[in-house]
Design a protein around this motif. Structure first.
Motif, PDB file in Angstrom:
ATOM      1  N   UNK A  51     125.875 -76.168 -15.916  1.00  0.00           N
ATOM      2  CA  UNK A  51     125.784 -74.992 -16.791  1.00  0.00           C
ATOM      3  C   UNK A  51     126.810 -73.950 -16.366  1.00  0.00           C
ATOM      4  N   UNK A  55     129.306 -74.245 -19.079  1.00  0.00           N
ATOM      5  CA  UNK A  55     128.638 -73.396 -20.061  1.00  0.00           C
ATOM      6  C   UNK A  55     127.665 -74.179 -20.926  1.00  0.00           C
ATOM      7  N   UNK A  56     126.513 -73.564 -21.204  1.00  0.00           N
ATOM      8  CA  UNK A  56     125.498 -74.161 -22.077  1.00  0.00           C
ATOM      9  C   UNK A  56     126.090 -74.563 -23.422  1.00  0.00           C
ATOM     10  N   UNK A  85     118.759 -64.857 -21.317  1.00  0.00           N
ATOM     11  CA  UNK A  85     119.118 -66.223 -20.915  1.00  0.00           C
ATOM     12  C   UNK A  85     118.356 -67.272 -21.731  1.00  0.00           C
ATOM     13  N   UNK A  88     120.028 -67.737 -25.046  1.00  0.00           N
ATOM     14  CA  UNK A  88     121.252 -68.551 -24.965  1.00  0.00           C
ATOM     15  C   UNK A  88     120.907 -70.040 -24.980  1.00  0.00           C
TER      16      UNK A  88
ATOM     17  N   UNK B  22     127.468 -62.350 -23.209  1.00  0.00           N
ATOM     18  CA  UNK B  22     127.527 -63.807 -23.069  1.00  0.00           C
ATOM     19  C   UNK B  22     128.612 -64.497 -23.897  1.00  0.00           C
ATOM     20  N   UNK B  49     125.190 -64.121 -17.227  1.00  0.00           N
ATOM     21  CA  UNK B  49     124.942 -64.714 -18.552  1.00  0.00           C
ATOM     22  C   UNK B  49     126.223 -65.248 -19.207  1.00  0.00           C
ATOM     23  N   UNK B  51     128.821 -66.506 -17.498  1.00  0.00           N
ATOM     24  CA  UNK B  51     129.085 -67.767 -16.793  1.00  0.00           C
ATOM     25  C   UNK B  51     128.206 -68.878 -17.356  1.00  0.00           C
ATOM     26  N   UNK B  52     126.910 -68.577 -17.535  1.00  0.00           N
ATOM     27  CA  UNK B  52     125.990 -69.634 -17.974  1.00  0.00           C
ATOM     28  C   UNK B  52     126.239 -70.042 -19.428  1.00  0.00           C
ATOM     29  N   UNK B  53     126.660 -69.116 -20.249  1.00  0.00           N
ATOM     30  CA  UNK B  53     126.865 -69.457 -21.655  1.00  0.00           C
ATOM     31  C   UNK B  53     128.209 -70.126 -21.901  1.00  0.00           C
ATOM     32  N   UNK B  54     129.254 -69.607 -21.270  1.00  0.00           N
ATOM     33  CA  UNK B  54     130.608 -70.097 -21.584  1.00  0.00           C
ATOM     34  C   UNK B  54     131.193 -70.994 -20.495  1.00  0.00           C
TER      35      UNK B  54
END
Lengths: 225, 225
Positions: A51, A55-56, A85, A88, B22, B49, B51-54
């Motif tokens: 992730x 990225x998700x 989060x 997302x 995000x 957020x 980092x986690x999304x993209x």
């Protein structure tokens, strides 16, 4: 996703393949090699390093492509901005998101509320917590998470921290929730987790770093079922 | 990155713009609007957020494009696989990575060792910890992180948790390390953090959600310098 089509974990045990490989092309190759596994007992986890690296937005569609009907878990290990989060994760179509049990209480509350609003399951990861402080914290919540992960981290595992099987039965006897176990499970010890009553067996490297991931996956399935 | 070109935080105070948006196109627009800010006192944080999304792979190059010479911090809030997560940050060319102070000790140790090996600064985030348990944990480390972030989470802030200014002077009097402060800073209260001796002021929404982010950024800079 509406409640009507929500996938439910109503028939444990399950085997959860946790993919902590950070690089998407390698993940794609692995998923492609496993995509004929039709077992409804197989859950798939988009691991934290994947992730954070890809990225998700980019990782989840690859999982969905190879496993269109499977239950997908985003291991966000959320520590702040719980609501954001979850949103997302929900946008990408996962079925569950994981909050860290170490997060401040308002974060965990916001996380659970948003999961409920968006018809996702809430998972909570006990990594780094101790049961004595974690259980009273859980009881401050208006509603409990759907799944509690008993978890020894990879770094803790390497450092020799003892196993956590005993915690499974302790949590199960107190809370009527599904218990997942993660950290260092292999073909030799997975029966111990089964004996202690785990509902979900989270396994990563022991499957995807083996010579034949499909074969390892089938072996684990045959032990836990 | 070799040690020769390592950017050093040897001239505090600094203003750190934390971007928790995000969505990368929105971030790109913001960075573009600020890219004429040449202050060497400005640090830029790729927020969790985002980092986690993209993904780090996709987000960091955008920051580097608009701020080729700036000090970039990846707010990974790492909880496990410390070494791996640092290596992911290092590959993208950030200058520092952030580990969660809640992480198990072996994770924090591995994180710091890998940062040192790759000539990155280590930052540690105290979000969710309490100083009484956090300080003894720090003292178990062979070497301390370069920056300690005193942090009230956004969710905690909304839930009304009191401010943490007092912790700044307490940490500074015990450890000769830079102290950053994060969580709810605005133009009205930032002087309190300054009075308590903060070295780095981490500000997010108060800048990027204002009507004129460039103007807000300049106002914060003029207060803290």
């Amino acid at each position: 996703m509406s409640n009507d089509v929500k996938k439910r974990l109503d028939n444990p045990p399950y085997l959860q393949l946790a993919i902590d490989i950070p690089d998407l092309p390698t993940v794609q190759e692995l998923l492609s090699s496993l995509s004929e596994t039709s077992s409804q007992r197989l859950l798939l986890e988009i691991g934290t390093p994947l992730i954070k690296n890809e990225g998700l937005k980019n990782a989840v569609p690859v999982f969905r492509h190879y496993f269109p009907k499977s239950y997908l878990i985003a291991d966000l290990k959320t520590l702040d901005v719980g609501k954001l989060e979850v949103s997302l994760g929900a946008k990408t179509g996962v079925d569950a998101c994981v909050v860290s049990g170490l997060a401040p209480l308002p974060t965990i509350k916001g996380f659970i509320e948003e999961c409920q609003k968006l018809a996702l399951d809430t998972w909570i990861d006990t990594l780094g917590t101790n049961l004595e402080t974690f259980k009273p914290k859980l009881l401050l919540l208006d509603s409990l998470p759907d799944v509690i992960i008993v978890h020894r981290g990879i770094d803790e595992e390497i450092a020799g921290k003892e196993s956590v099987y005993e915690s499974i039965s302790e949590i199960k006897s107190n809370l009527e929730k599904l218990v997942a176990i993660a950290g260092g499970l292999n073909l030799k010890n997975v029966h111990l987790a089964k004996d202690h009553g785990a509902d979900i067996f989270i396994i990563g490297r022991a499957i995807y770093q083996s010579k034949n991931p499909q074969k390892s996956l089938d072996q684990f399935l045959s032990i836990i079922l």
